[in-house]
Motif scaffolding. Structure first.
Motif, short mmCIF file in Angstrom:
data_model
loop_
_atom_site.label_atom_id
_atom_site.label_comp_id
_atom_site.label_asym_id
_atom_site.label_seq_id
_atom_site.Cartn_x
_atom_site.Cartn_y
_atom_site.Cartn_z
N ASN A 60 0.82 -1.21 0.00
CA ASN A 60 0.00 0.00 0.00
C ASN A 60 0.85 1.26 0.00
O ASN A 60 1.87 1.32 0.69
N ASP A 98 0.67 4.59 1.44
CA ASP A 98 -0.14 5.22 2.49
C ASP A 98 -0.27 6.71 2.30
O ASP A 98 0.69 7.46 2.48
N GLY A 108 -3.34 8.53 3.48
CA GLY A 108 -4.63 8.84 4.10
C GLY A 108 -5.76 8.29 3.28
O GLY A 108 -5.75 7.12 2.86
N ASP A 109 -6.77 9.15 2.97
CA ASP A 109 -7.92 8.62 2.24
C ASP A 109 -7.63 8.40 0.76
O ASP A 109 -8.48 7.95 0.01
N ARG A 110 -6.39 8.73 0.34
CA ARG A 110 -6.01 8.43 -1.06
C ARG A 110 -5.06 7.23 -1.13
O ARG A 110 -4.40 7.00 -2.15
N THR A 111 -4.99 6.49 -0.03
CA THR A 111 -4.13 5.30 0.00
C THR A 111 -4.55 4.34 -1.12
O THR A 111 -5.74 4.17 -1.39
N TYR A 112 -3.55 3.76 -1.78
CA TYR A 112 -3.89 2.82 -2.86
C TYR A 112 -2.95 1.62 -2.87
O TYR A 112 -1.82 1.72 -2.40
N LYS A 168 -11.84 -2.07 -6.60
CA LYS A 168 -11.41 -0.76 -6.10
C LYS A 168 -12.28 0.39 -6.60
O LYS A 168 -12.43 1.41 -5.94
N LYS A 198 -5.62 5.02 -8.54
CA LYS A 198 -6.46 4.30 -7.56
C LYS A 198 -5.88 2.92 -7.28
O LYS A 198 -6.15 2.33 -6.25
N SER A 209 4.93 7.96 0.44
CA SER A 209 4.07 8.22 1.61
C SER A 209 4.65 9.33 2.48
O SER A 209 3.91 10.13 3.05
#
Ligand code: GLY
Length: 370
Positions: free
Chosen positions: A14, A16, A18-22, A41, A172, A242
């Motif tokens: 991943n 990392d 935050g809310d855009r982690t992919y 996804k 994504k 990250s």
């Protein structure tokens, strides 16, 4: 960031943010599961444009298309030019026009299916079309699997320089299938191996040692070691992205190790030497400068040279005007004012440092490598 095995069939790393982690999914034959992974996804994406080149589409397009069909995703193909030519403002304009023509809407997504240039162009277009469409990176070269598909740098070139117009736009998901590398031209594969050694030197001793010990397998493109290498490099890149997404905190810049000299050589030889060859020479120069400055032990400098040589990247400086090289290095992204900044290694698997290096020392080192 974590690296886990899923029933030994593929790995997930991943990035990392935050809310855009992919996730980056890595595994042999994953192209055949791309549709299912994308559905997982981006469930709303019923229509996807695949941006690719004719060569890649002829070789592998049918596998991707079939897998998208199985996931009930409607896919439309948009072909772009090969190589750096694809990364132009006018090509970006043409592609956005075509995408609007085929009726993409805000629920649609874009797949970048190719090497670094396709990834950069498709990423850029995704970031501006309808104010941003979901992007999926499916890299098909070693260089793009270990580096450019991860981290959201998108760009097109300008006559004043490479990558001068672009955005940070994270995908994504990234799907890396080492089987796709089997059709890569030899020179391009070896070029990507240069970046693998780079990751070992700047961040991963274990990776470096595997390359040292198993270079023959690697050159033969043994799938097991390739998958390992792509995963280790992706892990390092994911961590750096990250921590320093927009390359402003002095962490991501480490990925430019070997690139100050490398980029200058690519320009001076009009891209006649591969990116990997250029970066290998750049790494050799930077390591010798580090040794002269007391930052890296001679033994480590020699280990790096040997590893590069073993994978087929012996550092041989092509005939170029050294003063022209210095001028180009002054225009490098890391340059400040007129001084030349280098990413200098400190050992094998240890973080490098960014330092201003005197012109005299650079010229002296370049002269000695000829
Ligand atoms: N390829 C360098 C970076 O992504 O920062």
């Amino acid at each position: 960031m974590n690296l886990e095995d899923h029933s030994a069939s593929f790995k997930t790393i991943n990035v990392d943010l935050g809310d855009r982690t992919y996730p980056i999914y890595i595994g042999q034959g994953l192209i055949e599961r791309a549709g299912e992974m994308i559905r997982g996804k981006i469930p709303e994406a019923d229509k996807i444009a695949v941006i690719s080149t004719r060569v890649i589409n002829d070789l592998h397009g049918y596998k991707l298309k079939k897998s998208l069909e199985e996931a009930e995703i409607d896919s439309l193909l948009v072909l772009v030019k090969d190589g750096e030519e694809a990364k132009s403002w006018s090509e970006a304009g043409n592609v956005t026009g075509e995408l609007l023509e085929i009726g993409l809407d805000r629920q649609s997504a874009i797949i970048a299916f190719g090497g670094g240039t396709v990834g950069d162009l498709a990423g850029f277009v995704s970031s501006i079309l309808l104010r941003g469409l979901a992007l999926i990176q499916i890299p098909t070269t070693l260089l793009s699997q270990v580096d450019s598909s991860i981290g959201g740098k998108t760009a097109v070139n300008h006559p004043k320089g490479k990558n001068l117009i672009g955005s940070f736009y994270q995908p994504k998901l990234v799907i890396s299938d080492p089987v796709l590398l089997e059709t890569l031209p030899r020179k391009e594969f070896v070029s990507g191996l240069g970046e693998v050694v780079k990751y070992g030197v700047i961040a991963d001793l274990e990776l470096f040692e595997r390359v040292e010990n198993e270079y023959e397998k690697l050159i033969r493109q043994d799938q097991g070691i390739l998958e390992y290498v792509v995963a280790r490099c992706s892990r390092v890149k994911a961590r750096m992205v990250s921590l320093d997404e927009q390359d402003r905190r002095g962490i991501r810049v480490a990925l430019n190790y070997g690139h100050t000299v490398g980029h200058a050589l690519e320009i001076l030889t009009s891209l006649k030497i591969s990116h990997g060859e250029a970066v290998a020479i750049g790494m050799e120069i930077a390591a010798r400068i580090s040794e002269k400055l007391g930052l890296m032990k001679k033994n480590d400098v020699e280990r790096q040279s040997k590893a590069l040589e073993q994978i087929g990247l012996e550092a041989q400086l092509p005939r170029v005007d050294l003063l022209n090289m210095i001028e180009l290095m002054k225009r490098d992204k890391k340059a400040t004012g007129k001084s030349i900044n280098f990413v200098l290694p400190t050992g094998i698997g240890t973080p490098p440092v960014l330092k201003t290096v005197l012109e005299r020392l650079i010229i002296e080192t370049l002269e000695n490598i000829e």
